[in-house]
Write a protein that holds these residues in place. Sequence first.
Motif, PDB file in Angstrom:
ATOM      1  N   GLU A  94      35.365  34.225  44.082  1.00 27.13           N
ATOM      2  CA  GLU A  94      33.974  34.702  44.051  1.00 27.13           C
ATOM      3  C   GLU A  94      33.571  35.325  45.386  1.00 27.13           C
ATOM      4  O   GLU A  94      32.642  36.116  45.445  1.00 27.13           O
ATOM      5  N   ALA A  95      34.209  34.900  46.463  1.00 23.91           N
ATOM      6  CA  ALA A  95      33.772  35.316  47.791  1.00 23.91           C
ATOM      7  C   ALA A  95      34.640  36.402  48.408  1.00 23.91           C
ATOM      8  O   ALA A  95      34.340  36.886  49.490  1.00 23.91           O
ATOM      9  N   VAL A  96      35.708  36.805  47.698  1.00 26.65           N
ATOM     10  CA  VAL A  96      36.577  37.849  48.264  1.00 26.65           C
ATOM     11  C   VAL A  96      35.804  39.163  48.363  1.00 26.65           C
ATOM     12  O   VAL A  96      35.083  39.521  47.443  1.00 26.65           O
ATOM     13  N   LEU A 152      47.195  40.137  49.387  1.00 27.44           N
ATOM     14  CA  LEU A 152      46.693  38.791  49.124  1.00 27.44           C
ATOM     15  C   LEU A 152      47.550  38.118  48.065  1.00 27.44           C
ATOM     16  O   LEU A 152      48.085  38.783  47.178  1.00 27.44           O
ATOM     17  N   ALA A 153      47.666  36.804  48.163  1.00 30.93           N
ATOM     18  CA  ALA A 153      48.291  36.027  47.086  1.00 30.93           C
ATOM     19  C   ALA A 153      47.205  35.222  46.393  1.00 30.93           C
ATOM     20  O   ALA A 153      46.195  34.865  47.003  1.00 30.93           O
ATOM     21  N   PRO A 184      44.503  44.186  48.787  1.00 26.98           N
ATOM     22  CA  PRO A 184      44.570  44.152  50.253  1.00 26.98           C
ATOM     23  C   PRO A 184      43.632  43.097  50.841  1.00 26.98           C
ATOM     24  O   PRO A 184      42.520  42.907  50.368  1.00 26.98           O
ATOM     25  N   CYS A 185      44.116  42.422  51.859  1.00 25.28           N
ATOM     26  CA  CYS A 185      43.312  41.428  52.580  1.00 25.28           C
ATOM     27  C   CYS A 185      42.157  42.132  53.286  1.00 25.28           C
ATOM     28  O   CYS A 185      42.386  43.123  53.994  1.00 25.28           O
ATOM     29  N   VAL A 223      39.946  39.899  40.930  1.00 30.35           N
ATOM     30  CA  VAL A 223      40.792  39.929  42.118  1.00 30.35           C
ATOM     31  C   VAL A 223      42.230  39.678  41.679  1.00 30.35           C
ATOM     32  O   VAL A 223      42.459  38.834  40.808  1.00 30.35           O
ATOM     33  N   ARG A 224      43.157  40.424  42.269  1.00 30.64           N
ATOM     34  CA  ARG A 224      44.551  40.286  41.828  1.00 30.64           C
ATOM     35  C   ARG A 224      45.483  40.071  43.001  1.00 30.64           C
ATOM     36  O   ARG A 224      45.214  40.539  44.112  1.00 30.64           O
TER      37      ARG A 224
END
Lengths: 575, 575
Positions: free
Chosen positions: B236-238, B409-410, B401-402, B396-397
Amino acid sequence: MLLRMSNLFVRTLREDPAEAEVPSHRLLVRAGYVRRVAPGGYAWLPLGKLVLDRVAAVVREEMAAIGAQEVSLPSLLPQERYETSGRLAAFGDDVFRLRDRRGAGYVLGPTHEELFTLLVKDLYGSYRDYPVTLYQVGTKFRDEARPRGGLLRGREFLMKDAYSFDLDDEGLRRSYDAQREAYIRVFDRLGLDYTIVAAATGAMGGSGSEEFLAPAPVGEDTYVACTACDYAANTEAVTTPAPAADQATRPASTVFDTPGTPTIESLVAYANSVGAGGRTDWTAADTLKNVVLRAGDSLLVIGVPGDREVDLKRVEAALYPVTVELFDDFAAHPDLIRGYIGPQVLAKLGIRYLVDPRVVPGTAWLTGANEPDRHAVNVVCGRDFTPDGTIEAADVRAGDPCPACGQPLALRRGIEIGHIFQLGRRFADAFGLDALGPDGQPVRVTMGSYGIGVSRVVAAIAEQHHDERGLSWPASVAPCRVHVVAAGKGEQAEAAQRLASELASRGIDVLLDDRPGLSAGVRFADAELLGMPLVVVVGRRLAEGYVEVRSRIDNSRTDVPVDEVVELVSTRCGG
Amino acid sequence: MLLRMSNLFVRTLREDPAEAEVPSHRLLVRAGYVRRVAPGGYAWLPLGKLVLDRVAAVVREEMAAIGAQEVSLPSLLPQERYETSGRLAAFGDDVFRLRDRRGAGYVLGPTHEELFTLLVKDLYGSYRDYPVTLYQVGTKFRDEARPRGGLLRGREFLMKDAYSFDLDDEGLRRSYDAQREAYIRVFDRLGLDYTIVAAATGAMGGSGSEEFLAPAPVGEDTYVACTACDYAANTEAVTTPAPAADQATRPASTVFDTPGTPTIESLVAYANSVGAGGRTDWTAADTLKNVVLRAGDSLLVIGVPGDREVDLKRVEAALYPVTVELFDDFAAHPDLIRGYIGPQVLAKLGIRYLVDPRVVPGTAWLTGANEPDRHAVNVVCGRDFTPDGTIEAADVRAGDPCPACGQPLALRRGIEIGHIFQLGRRFADAFGLDALGPDGQPVRVTMGSYGIGVSRVVAAIAEQHHDERGLSWPASVAPCRVHVVAAGKGEQAEAAQRLASELASRGIDVLLDDRPGLSAGVRFADAELLGMPLVVVVGRRLAEGYVEVRSRIDNSRTDVPVDEVVELVSTRCGG
């Protein structure tokens, strides 16, 4: 532990809170131990939480000492469990009910017999598993009609509830006795004065039951204690000694006109004025008063000597689980003549008739003649009417004879702090809790249940341990053993700080008044309000090398050399 | 403490309980730590209660170490408090509600911000009183739609909730950091592997917020962790890095027929088949998908690249406290052509339009033409439509990208064991909590709230500390440090008894398997299931003067002379 008042979440109040009716409530709020946050719901502030925890710790230690094992069950319980036991109806409006988002019915656990029975059934199967006693310390909920007295009767409170499971009556008796002894140790350790009284079994069902009552003027429970022997009982449980049957031969009963005498008082006055039955010494005790009740779906008439009232709490205890109320609808029963009811016609009317134990065969009564404005004399029990049984329904009074020794009883008020019950097989029957016996046959398990009102105990201690200036905690439950107060600033404050740290480093729980800018008077008043057992005052005589040690319990004051005070206080704290 | 299995209220099960879906639930039930007694409601049996108490004790110690003060508030709370804060609506069906006998509305406290705010307002007045942090360890209630995973998501659970009160943002930051450090110490002591992730503030409101997640395959929370740097966040916060605005000049948008292409997949296939816009390399990422939602009382359209789904949890986190649902009633809105919606007309229709951060000015899209069976190419953001803003709505997958370093991202799964929030002034505003400042002016107080799911932590520890044979408790929370097992009867059983007593007399908590008539195999299997850190086996080599010490943690086995084992075990228990 060293608590500093400068940052402790506590505020003392000079004024009594408006809603507080009883000393414990008034003082616990004024001293910042608890705070009301909902009707019948209290917040425990840090000092109050410490007292509550100390009481709970004593209870847990004594439970562990008799081998009771601690568990913890939820509060939100499926309603059908309480339907199965029949208690949902018995609790009535006293239990909080709710539905979840799917519409399933729940109760907020008022007490957990049902769930503990099911839990043991779930885990145990063989006779070898028994006996077992389980307990929990947890929140209970009751929708009290009139929450009162602060912690004395809340709607949400902390309770220790234990449940014993045995294979036979003798085992139950042993488990019951072990709890009884543990309760004695708990309440002794908590510094409570208490009386163990025989109790009615009420909503719990079962057979033997005793209450632990802490005598207090604000107590809600009235009980009797013999002035001569050690008999004590809840008023619901007092038994009335029956006189011997009266063998005298009585004249036939006669009916006479008694115009305008629907009350015992008017009847007695009239009977004496006309010399009814050749007597002019009639008293209320010579009359038989017949009170009509609705008991469940039926009518019930109760006969008591006219100088007694019917006590509905005693009637309900005797008739449990049937609920009763006064019958009022005489218009619907033209056979029952209000104010002139006599027992002579009740059998014919098919109405159940129970009498006070004093109404024995052969006794003759002045009573109603079942006609307006008429009464009858020489109405003899066993001749002119035959009761369906006896009932403990009459009010109990100071001076009544003790059922154990016959000497006068006294009436007292107390706070119910503990209650122990031999439930028997009622819940095991409801849920089919059997143990497989050595012969392969099922043995129905017998249970006891044992409660201590942990939060109420805090209030009971406060009721018994306070004076007009504040609380005075027994050492076993005080938030801190010592309260260190500097009367002045500078050196005195520094010395107080130092003493407090030294005491704390010896493992003594210390409250230090390090609040800035207060007068010595305010500090002393707060120390008395807060009620730690020992108060160390660092004042003017510090210059001469002395501090003062005050006992909150006996109000003694001793000057002690400052370099001896830590040792002295440690010793007095048993360290 | 010496627990004897012969009378301990515990039964181990060989079979997995039918309702258990996750390892912790399965093992905690099989090992007799907990037992389900209601939907989402569990009984803690004696061994489970010990673990729960040990977790709570660690939490209390670390709270005390940062000066947080323990209090205890009721669970049954007046509904109007939650109306005042606006959270009654926000919680929706998740909160249990009930009425008392007089009809007054209550909630079963899901979390206590409202009451703590009022409590502080009740006691504190001056700026000198602040800061203060209060906490409690108590039962919380939530009417979960789908209670699952045993203790992982119950409807009644034990929680530590703390609340900080400060005069300014810097103070709040300090209080928040102190809690954050305390949480790190708590979870380290509990032997938990955990990640601290940036969190959406959700139902709590406020600004900064982090979650402590214990990585576990069964965890309900999905979070991202950077494969290169230490960035981690709840999904939720990404935040999605926005590409630079596209400065290329695009041809004018053109509409073309796309018969039977209401899905992205069919649209891309068709566009490639006809070479739409002169291209045959269209992918879903080139299309702009417009999803219609009902957000509160209004319509909202969200535009995301067509290779992404709209994640309603992310939308709700972004729009809190507005609740959202997919809009379905296209019949009532003939202007919105299902399957062919483009952003070109939304402004004219007065419908709010928010886009994914990737939809920056200058980007050109293949999107709906707002007519059945027609789409448009070269629809340029900022030219052909102007969004009302951006929103983190797309799923989000792994590989995204971070936002910190741009590396992939993982995606991970974790159990939320702690959550810390900077609430800010929301609750102080709702209840008017001010401190009187040094200048006599009121200062609005700013708050933080900090939760640890104490009962859930027990499950999280079990998830991280078990193998196929059973539980394996870290020493800090194990019910007992040592499990003493006699493989045989007679001398072996007597020696086991003696060793257990000696260890207990040194203050070590010991579980002794003194059950009669079981094989050594059953005892060993139970020791592995129950999971005490050390197992002392008294077996055949006792005749030669040896016993075996097994570590449940590393599965090592060592033969130790029987007269040295007490010393060795004491040392290994840190004694």
